[in-house]
Every structure is written in structure tokens, then in C-alpha cells.
Design a protein around this motif. Structure first.
Motif, PDB file in Angstrom:
ATOM      1  N   ARG A   1       0.812  -1.220   0.000  1.00 19.74           N
ATOM      2  CA  ARG A   1       0.000   0.000   0.000  1.00 19.74           C
ATOM      3  C   ARG A   1       0.847   1.272   0.000  1.00 19.74           C
ATOM      4  O   ARG A   1       0.751   2.098   0.917  1.00 19.74           O
ATOM      5  N   PRO A   2       1.677   1.469  -1.014  1.00 12.99           N
ATOM      6  CA  PRO A   2       2.534   2.656  -1.011  1.00 12.99           C
ATOM      7  C   PRO A   2       1.727   3.944  -1.093  1.00 12.99           C
ATOM      8  O   PRO A   2       0.807   4.061  -1.900  1.00 12.99           O
ATOM      9  N   GLN A   3       2.065   4.870  -0.235  1.00 16.69           N
ATOM     10  CA  GLN A   3       1.460   6.197  -0.259  1.00 16.69           C
ATOM     11  C   GLN A   3       2.410   7.098  -1.041  1.00 16.69           C
ATOM     12  O   GLN A   3       3.499   7.426  -0.566  1.00 16.69           O
ATOM     13  N   VAL A   4       2.013   7.461  -2.242  1.00 13.11           N
ATOM     14  CA  VAL A   4       2.875   8.256  -3.113  1.00 13.11           C
ATOM     15  C   VAL A   4       3.004   9.662  -2.541  1.00 13.11           C
ATOM     16  O   VAL A   4       2.012  10.328  -2.275  1.00 13.11           O
TER      17      VAL A   4
ATOM     18  N   VAL B   1       7.818   7.131  -1.773  1.00 12.14           N
ATOM     19  CA  VAL B   1       6.591   6.538  -1.236  1.00 12.14           C
ATOM     20  C   VAL B   1       6.793   6.275   0.252  1.00 12.14           C
ATOM     21  O   VAL B   1       7.920   6.132   0.719  1.00 12.14           O
ATOM     22  N   LYS B   2       5.678   6.219   0.958  1.00  8.83           N
ATOM     23  CA  LYS B   2       5.709   5.866   2.370  1.00  8.83           C
ATOM     24  C   LYS B   2       4.967   4.550   2.539  1.00  8.83           C
ATOM     25  O   LYS B   2       3.901   4.355   1.953  1.00  8.83           O
ATOM     26  N   ILE B   3       5.548   3.657   3.323  1.00 10.09           N
ATOM     27  CA  ILE B   3       4.919   2.385   3.655  1.00 10.09           C
ATOM     28  C   ILE B   3       4.593   2.432   5.151  1.00 10.09           C
ATOM     29  O   ILE B   3       5.480   2.635   5.977  1.00 10.09           O
ATOM     30  N   ARG B   4       3.316   2.284   5.458  1.00 15.25           N
ATOM     31  CA  ARG B   4       2.911   2.272   6.858  1.00 15.25           C
ATOM     32  C   ARG B   4       3.274   0.941   7.500  1.00 15.25           C
ATOM     33  O   ARG B   4       3.127  -0.113   6.887  1.00 15.25           O
TER      34      ARG B   4
ATOM     35  N   THR C   1       9.339   1.449  12.362  1.00 16.39           N
ATOM     36  CA  THR C   1       8.249   2.422  12.215  1.00 16.39           C
ATOM     37  C   THR C   1       7.793   2.409  10.761  1.00 16.39           C
ATOM     38  O   THR C   1       8.279   1.608   9.952  1.00 16.39           O
ATOM     39  N   ASP C   2       6.909   3.341  10.410  1.00 13.69           N
ATOM     40  CA  ASP C   2       6.626   3.571   9.003  1.00 13.69           C
ATOM     41  C   ASP C   2       7.961   3.827   8.315  1.00 13.69           C
ATOM     42  O   ASP C   2       8.941   4.235   8.966  1.00 13.69           O
TER      43      ASP C   2
END
Length: 166
Positions: free
Chosen positions: A48-51, A61-64, A118-119
Motif C-alpha cells: 500500500r505505497p502512499q505516493v 513513497v511511504k509504507i505504513r 516504524t513507518d
């Protein structure tokens, strides 16, 4: 919604990059683009990468940190981080690949230097000179991952093969 990920672009701007710029200007635009990105490349939905950034020579991208990406010791799994780095690389390549060209990753070489507790923020970078070659050529995309306190936890290279479209 059409998302063109594995093609060249128009004057260094693919339809994917153009779409990101349109979405980014709207409330919740990055979130909506992130969903579209996962629909076009379904495997990325595993992390679920957050662009966050899509521009020439830079993708982020951020990965939670959530149960679905954790390993047996409760940290973010190494392969989940690798998937995030590949997603960031793909964004960079879509925004950077010259008109009439296409790209495909050739491999991945990563060094894991710390636990991902963490994220995680996954970044991909190149320099303009990396792309100023006659096709076919290889671009070594530099990737780095950081946890919330700024600690670098993973670094490496994703070699990308760039060729002329046939």
C-alpha cells in the motif's frame, strides 16, 4: 481511469506523471493517485505505497508499519521495504524516461543496515546525466529508506534498462 506505467513519455512527462500532477493539485489527490497506482500495478497493493513525490529524478513513497507488512519479530519485512523502493523507482522512471523510450528494472541490490521499526519512507534518485546516453542503456537508480526518526535503514541500487520503443 487509465494509468500508463510501462511506456515512455511526452517531453519527459508520461501520462502517469501528468496524472500525478493533476491529482496532486487536489485535496486527497495523492491518496487517490496512490490507489490508481496500485490498481495498475496490483502487486504494490501488498505494501500500500502512499505516493509522496513523483518528479524527474526523484520518487518517494511511504509504507505504513501495519500487520500485513510485518515479519515474525514485529518490524517491517525486508521484502516489503524492497517493494516500496521499487515503487519509488517506478515513479521516478515514469517521470524521467525520455520520449520514445521505455524502461524495465533488471534487478535489485539492497543493504539492510537497521531494523525497520516504524513507518518507512522509500526514496529513489538519479541525476540528469544518468539519462543522457544513447539507447539502450542502464540507469542505476539509487534507493534509500528511512524510518520516522530519520535513520537510514536500507540503501541500494535498482538497475533499470532503458530502450527505444519498437
Amino acid at each position: 481511469m487509465h494509468l500508463k506505467l510501462l511506456s515512455g513519455n511526452i517531453d519527459h512527462m508520461s501520462s502517469t506523471h501528468d496524472m500525478f500532477r493533476r491529482f496532486d493539485a487536489k485535496p486527497l489527490g495523492k491518496k487517490a493517485f496512490s490507489v490508481a497506482f496500485m490498481l495498475k500495478a496490483p502487486y504494490f497493493a501488498t505494501v500500500r505505497p502512499q505516493v509522496q513525490v513523483m518528479e524527474p529524478h526523484h520518487g518517494v513513497v511511504k509504507i505504513r508499519k501495519r500487520r500485513g507488512v510485518q515479519n515474525h519479530i514485529g518490524t517491517v519485512h525486508a521484502i516489503a521495504v524492497a517493494n516500496g523502493m521499487e515503487a519509488a523507482m517506478g515513479l521516478l522512471c515514469e517521470a524521467t524516461t525520455p520520449k520514445g523510450m521505455r524502461w524495465i528494472p533488471k534487478g535489485i541490490a539492497l543493504d539492510y543496515s537497521a531494523k525497520v521499526t516504524t513507518d518507512v519512507r522509500c526514496e529513489a534518485r538519479t541525476e540528469p546525466a544518468d539519462w543522457e546516453k544513447e539507447p539502450p542503456f542502464q540507469v542505476d537508480v539509487r534507493c534509500t529508506a528511512f524510518i520516522d526518526d530519520g535513520t537510514e535503514v536500507v540503501s541500494g541500487i535498482i538497475p533499470v534498462w532503458v530502450t527505444a520503443k519498437s
